[in-house]
Design an enzyme around this catalytic site. Sequence first.
Site, mmCIF file in Angstrom:
data_model
loop_
_atom_site.group_PDB
_atom_site.id
_atom_site.type_symbol
_atom_site.label_atom_id
_atom_site.label_comp_id
_atom_site.label_asym_id
_atom_site.label_seq_id
_atom_site.Cartn_x
_atom_site.Cartn_y
_atom_site.Cartn_z
ATOM 1 N N CYS A 71 59.000 39.007 -25.173
ATOM 2 C CA CYS A 71 58.137 37.812 -25.205
ATOM 3 C C CYS A 71 58.308 37.070 -26.537
ATOM 4 O O CYS A 71 57.922 37.577 -27.589
ATOM 5 C CB CYS A 71 56.690 38.243 -25.008
ATOM 6 S SG CYS A 71 55.469 36.949 -25.287
ATOM 7 N N CYS A 74 55.025 36.388 -28.340
ATOM 8 C CA CYS A 74 54.521 37.614 -28.985
ATOM 9 C C CYS A 74 55.272 37.867 -30.288
ATOM 10 O O CYS A 74 54.666 38.220 -31.302
ATOM 11 C CB CYS A 74 54.689 38.812 -28.055
ATOM 12 S SG CYS A 74 53.869 38.648 -26.451
#
Length: 187
Positions: A71, A74
């Site tokens: 991600c 993230c």
Amino acid sequence: MVNSPPTPALGQGERLLLLLLAALLAAGLLWFRGGLHPEAPLERLARQSLDLQVALHNGRPTLVEFYADWCEACRSMAPAMERVEVQHRGQLDVVLLNVDNPRWQAELERYAVNGIPQLELFDATGVAVGRAIGARSAGELQALSDALLSGQPLPQLAGVGQVSALGSDPEPKAAEAGTMASPRSHG
């Protein structure tokens, strides 16, 4: 066949210049990739995070991030999360749970994780007080952690909301759990 003029050999000064340039490029690449520490902030945080149940029962507010290694949001948020963890170590627990790890399936269902990053925010008694969905800036993470530490209401930010125990069922029913969207699904 055409004869081309011979290529002159590099002199000692030119070789030294090339060696210096190669060393500078290697040093720059090493610095750019995070130095000699192969772990990125996301991996460091995940590795050092407390077990969720320990964090929720140790008398400190807790910030839980559901994340994935792949991600980008993230990963971009990780340095700011690491700063929050370092700044508030011993006062605030930062816990990372990887959505790709089957160990956390019950938590994915319990907190209805269907996108990442998703933050679950808990007060010092382990009671859920809010949720933040989507990437957060360093300032937003600081504001959220400050609110948790002071026991104040969460800041008014897009994608951040209070949670309520009214009408919520902490354990999803088997029929609902089978139809729940996976945090790894994109369609």
